[in-house]
Design an enzyme around this catalytic site. Structure first.
Site, PDB file in Angstrom:
ATOM      1  N   GLU A  82     -11.557  12.689  15.705  1.00 38.11           N
ATOM      2  CA  GLU A  82     -12.670  12.771  16.850  1.00 38.11           C
ATOM      3  C   GLU A  82     -12.357  14.695  17.053  1.00 38.11           C
ATOM      4  O   GLU A  82     -11.691  14.965  17.389  1.00 38.11           O
ATOM      5  CB  GLU A  82     -12.362  12.277  18.402  1.00 38.11           C
ATOM      6  N   LYS A 115      -4.026  23.809  17.887  1.00 45.45           N
ATOM      7  CA  LYS A 115      -4.068  22.029  17.461  1.00 45.45           C
ATOM      8  C   LYS A 115      -3.695  22.114  15.762  1.00 45.45           C
ATOM      9  O   LYS A 115      -2.649  20.887  16.200  1.00 45.45           O
ATOM     10  CB  LYS A 115      -5.711  22.664  17.325  1.00 45.45           C
ATOM     11  N   SER A 146      -4.042  29.528  24.496  1.00 44.39           N
ATOM     12  CA  SER A 146      -4.188  28.671  22.736  1.00 44.39           C
ATOM     13  C   SER A 146      -4.742  29.081  21.955  1.00 44.39           C
ATOM     14  O   SER A 146      -4.546  28.469  21.275  1.00 44.39           O
ATOM     15  CB  SER A 146      -4.494  27.372  24.317  1.00 44.39           C
TER      16      SER A 146
END
Ligand SMILES: *Cc1c(COP(=O)(O)O)cnc(C)c1O
Length: 404
Positions: free
Chosen positions: A117, A95, A384
């Protein structure tokens, strides 16, 4: 460089074939158009690219390693398995690639306030981190249910100086958090940039988020060519909104020999309301700015979703994934909660790596397909994120009986 027949996508109106677009209130159109213009300028600006590359390197820890999982390979007895270690990045998941890219865009646009969010809290943590690094005011919207299951990440965001606002509407998860963030953005659009956390939402977000994550695939391509002197046979990544998967797959889309599989959350199995696998029983619809595959009932009402991993628990998939699924370029499968939990355990025990529960869905897929592949085949999974945030939740499910 790879040949990129897909380089033209999305088109000028933000469409990937029939998918994507800009389904937003009029008040946001100018902001989205400004964002697209600024992004296109930034992408060509050597100073922007240089600053982004330096931050991704020194602050975030890129390039991440491409790791040969020898014991997992041996245990599964088929394809040679490599793991792209996005779990080693600062803040623990992919991210941050996008959060850092977008904060530089926000600064270019003269914004002073950041909103986002978050589902599992990883995007909230990445955004709060980027905001702290650049001295921006930061507000994170998060579903009340997610706040409970991801309490560690809520504390991290608060330490990073962000205000975390709980959202109790509806299912009190990611979808409701996005609604609140959009509402805030409509009200404060002059001062505020909305850092959307996946390859989702209105154009230009799916394009921008993909581009900021393609560094994952670019590095992987370079690393595997150096190591094996050939391209991999198969790539596997989990798909929530689809950002880690599209960033990983994108530089390989032109390489026909490379098969790709995106793995959605199968929850308790493909039963209405009990999963989040949009390509299993989903349909075409519009949600939160984009036209794509989603889970809705006959009247078009969005259905409840469920996954053990908060980060995959969302009713719509990024529009670019819908496009490549139609074309048969990327295949989609799902892993259930129990398959993901078994994969979470196996990777920890065999490789000494505790993956995020989202990531464990990709690992579950490897467990299914690797044994049937020849020993000289190369399979790469995108790892990830790391599992620290999920340890207490997994312990509650898996370690109840301490003799296990
Ligand atoms: C957020 C998250 C995901 C899901 O989001 P995508 O946009 O589909 O990548 C997957 N893995 C981890 C570790 C995450 O934090």
């Amino acid at each position: 460089m790879t040949e990129e027949p897909q380089a033209q996508l999305p088109d000028a109106n933000g469409h990937f074939g029939p998918y994507g677009g800009m389904f937003v209130p009029e008040t946001l159109m100018t902001a989205l158009q400004d964002l697209e213009r600024e992004y296109r300028a930034a992408r060509k600006d050597p100073a922007f690219r240089k600053e982004l590359a330096a931050l991704l390197g020194d602050f975030c820890g890129r390039p991440t390693s491409l790791y040969l999982a020898e014991r997992l390979t041996e245990k599964l007895g088929g394809a040679k398995i490599y793991l792209k270690r996005e779990d080693l990045l600062h803040t623990g998941a992919h991210k941050i690639n996008n959060a850092i890219g977008q904060i530089l865009l926000a600064r270019r646009m003269g914004k002073t306030r950041i909103i986002a969010e978050t589902g599992a809290g990883q995007h909230g943590v990445a955004t709060a981190t980027a905001a702290a690094r650049f001295g921006f005011e930061c507000v994170i919207y998060m579903g009340a249910v997610d706040m409970e299951r991801q309490a560690l990440n809520v504390a991290r965001m608060r330490f990073l100086g962000a205000k975390v606002v709980g959202v109790t509407a509806g299912q009190a998860t990611l979808k409701e958090a996005i609604n609140e963030a959009m509402r805030d953005w409509v009200t404060n659009v002059r001062s505020t940039h909305y850092i959307l956390g996946s390859a989702l939402g209105s154009h230009p977000y799916p394009m921008i988020v993909r581009d900021f994550h393609r560094v994952i695939g670019d590095e992987t391509r370079r690393q595997i060519l150096q190591r094996e002197e050939r391209l991999p046979d198969r790539l596997v990544a989990c798909v929530g909104g689809g950002s880690n998967a599209i960033g990983f797959f994108y530089p390989f889309l032109g390489d026909e020999s490379v098969k790709m599989t995106g793995v959605e959350a199968g929850g308790d199995g493909i039963v209405r309301g009990r999963h989040a696998a949009r390509f299993q029983g989903g349909k075409l619809g519009v949600l939160q700015g984009t036209k794509t595959w989603l889970l809705a009932d006959a009247d078009g009402q969005i259905e409840l979703t469920h996954s053990v991993s908060a980060g995959l628990d969302y009713a719509a998939v990024g529009p670019e994934h819908s496009y490549y699924r139609d074309r048969g370029r990327i295949e989609y499968d799902f892993a259930t909660d129990s398959e993901a939990l078994a994969a979470f355990r196996l990777l920890a025990e065999v490789e000494g790596i505790i993956p995020a529960l989202e990531t464990a869905h990709a690992v579950a897929h490897i467990i299914k397909v690797a044994p049937g592949m020849p020993k000289d085949a190369i399979l790469i999974a995108n790892l990830s994120g790391r599992g620290d945030k999920d340890v207490s939740q997994a312990a509650e499910i898996l370690l109840k009986d301490a003799t296990k």
